[in-house]
Design a protein around this motif. Sequence first.
Motif: not given
Length: 904
Positions: A180, A205, A359, A377
Amino acid sequence: MKIHYSILLLLFTLCSFSQEICNNGIDDNGNGLIDLRDPECPCSPAPKKSLVPNFDFEDYTSCPNMMEQLYKAAPWMQGTMGRPSYYNKCGFVLPDLEMYPSDGFAPNDEPEFFPSGNGIVGTVVSSLSEYIKATLTTPIPAGAEAELNVKVCAIIYRNNPPNPYDKLVTDLTPINLTIYGSPTVSNIPTFVGGSPVGPGSPWIELGNVPYNPKPNWQDVTINFTVPFQIKQIMIGAPEVVPEAYQVPLMHLGSYPYFLYDDVIVNTAESGDLFIKKDGNLCTDDLTLTAVLNAPAAGNVVYQWYKGAIPVYINGNSSILNVSDGIFADKNGTYSVKVFDGTTCYESSFTVNSIIPNPRVVLTPPACTTLGSILFTSVAEEYSIDEGRTWSTNPFFDNLEPGYYNVMTRTAGCVSTIRDITLFGSPDNLPEPYTLTTQPDSCADIGSIEVVTTADFYSYDNGATWTTSNTLENVPAGDYLVLIKDNAGCMSLPKTVTLVSYTNNFAPPTGDAIQYFCVSESSTLQSINLDGTAIKWYDDPTAGNLLAPTTPLVDGQTYYASQSVNDCESLTRLAVTTVINTTLNANDYATQICDMGISNDEFVDLSDFDSYLTPSTSYFFHYYTSFSGAENQTSADEIINYQDYQIFGPTTVYVRVTNQGSCFKVVELFLELLAPPVVPIKDEIPVCEGRFVIVDAGPGHDTYLWSTNETTPTISITQPGNYSVTVTKNHGAVTCTTTKDFVVFLSNEATISEVVVSDWNQTENIITVVLSPNSVGDYEYSLNGLSFQDSNVFTGLEGGNYIVYVRDKNGCGMVDDSFYVIMFPKYFTPNGDGYNDTWKIKFAQAKDQFTTEIYDRYGKLLKILKSNEGWDGTLNGTPLPSNDYWFKVIGSDGKILRGHFTLKK
């Protein structure tokens, strides 16, 4: 002709162990390590670098004396409510670590052997997982490619003696080890009991990789791209922990436990060696490039591996083309080891065509604002509706509370779907409580009363608002009810349904055109509809009410209503009737090719329906007799009509019916035609250096060979797989046969040697050995007249022979001559007149020869002429009992070897 002297030979086998060769991609010394990974290849590892300070946990403020003291390995700190532990051999070490034997793993990789010195950390992985956190020495900039390399080991921590926890490490399922990141720096934990990711949390994340827990140290690599600047990192369990990691209440105090060491985090610029990715597996253009940032001391050698398997050797390239077909399964971890003559650098990259769950950061709706979803992401496109629409913008706002299916897409690779929920703000008003007055008359109207007090009310999902808490005299249907106060806070919508008393005045349902037979004397009651209390009219809106017994008229349209609770529908269903006097169906005959040369064929009888009638609305049933079709005899009906086997000429009786009860029986005649026959064997020999003529047979209409020739015969010189397709025309039907065959190479044999065994006076055995280039099918003879398949001849007396070898495929015959000779297996030079000397015996041989005798160490003891013998002495001194070796040298220079025994 050649002369062969043959003898049994002793074979000596020498065993040796190899030194590892450092650039051939082979495990030369058999220790499981290849090239630069083998300790026998000098390659000093480069000093480790990491953006994480104290990455190996060797620095400490004081030695730990109990668990939950991660703060002593500063600057590491606990990430969430769970408190990780620091272990150092200078102080406290968990006793459980010594309970795990190697279990077949590599030596010294058990939990008790720390990878990098004296310090490691440990975390619980369960419903209340623990996380380790550190501030980076240099922030990772937005958009940067980075990687985490960490050593991980899994054990079961047991601390509950009254209720022992019996789970083993092998019971744990694979889990996504996760890193993370946070754009801010905080020296206090994120006080949550689970994952650090959540509403209002700065943590996102960055990446994850599947980890298969084992009680030995493993290298784990996570490659990731950061969406914005990252100043702190946290490592631990995923957002959702698999069920295998959940610990029952009775066993609390015992947990799955992960150990960490060597937490290496670098970007493409900060590390000595970094692997950059270009392209994608989904577009089949993925390449990995090893970028060496450290100054090279000499010529640079690159060795790529997938797992432990070398991919490129001899330092041929810093670029690995993953998509060039090296491996069938291209997913996995690739690593490169770089050697500059002095120092070794190593880096890894994990490739996966399956993009993991996206994420996201969620902002829930509040009273006056809607919610939002931010993808963290990095991808080319984003979707929140399961891929129905896509956007290049990772931020979605103005979102109502509810369920969303988020996905990402990059270079054609689509991620798995992640289901998320945008919950309403805690400040939202409660769901309204409502009362309904359901419709109970033909007017079909009802009312809704909102009992919950509010400032404003909406019955259409917020499209319009009113201050009245009642909605009266409205039609049956679904209504979305909301309430709102003066501050703008509103409830979630509630669906309220007013159930129609009249089925919404809908007419009955059924086919708009219906068919009947003139012989049925059909009436309005014969029309098939779904509805209640049906009434018939001769007009769509007004007209006359018709009696149910009204006879049907061909081409007439009738109009039907239905009544629910004595309320007649406002519209009517139009139905047109068709009255048939006969059916347009006729007999049909056709020919079918027998594709299997077996005088039977399987056919789908329904394929011929369109030849029996042009109508597409008729029904067909197939029978083996006319009376069976007329009377619908079940015993004569062909049930498997879609896969029906016919033998020779066959007549099928087809009962054709319309939507009513009209029918007609017609004949379907099927004539089975024999296919053209191709008289070619499955295997055909061709002699080396010659050709063979292959004939497909006369009388066919067309020929097409796999060589593209179109003649009945072709000439073939090369072995291989061939085929020919021939056709035979039968009017409108053409039957086809394709014959596949193999042409194999045969040739005249080459005799390599004739081996003689079990030498004695009358019972010798010879074996004819052919050279490897003899590829034919051979038979053997000693007189040129009587041949046998075996290359072994037995019961031969000593003498001169000629062996003949003939190819069964007619490719020629060769012969060779040889002698069968004898020698004693042992002799006893003791002066008793029996077996006192040893010598070679050539039966009927004319050649001259010499014989050399050696001891077991290869020392020459005696040279004998053709018929001389040896008395077992050296320079007049008797030699001891032992085995001795001899070499016979013929006048043509050929050599025979053997051994015998001297016995006292």
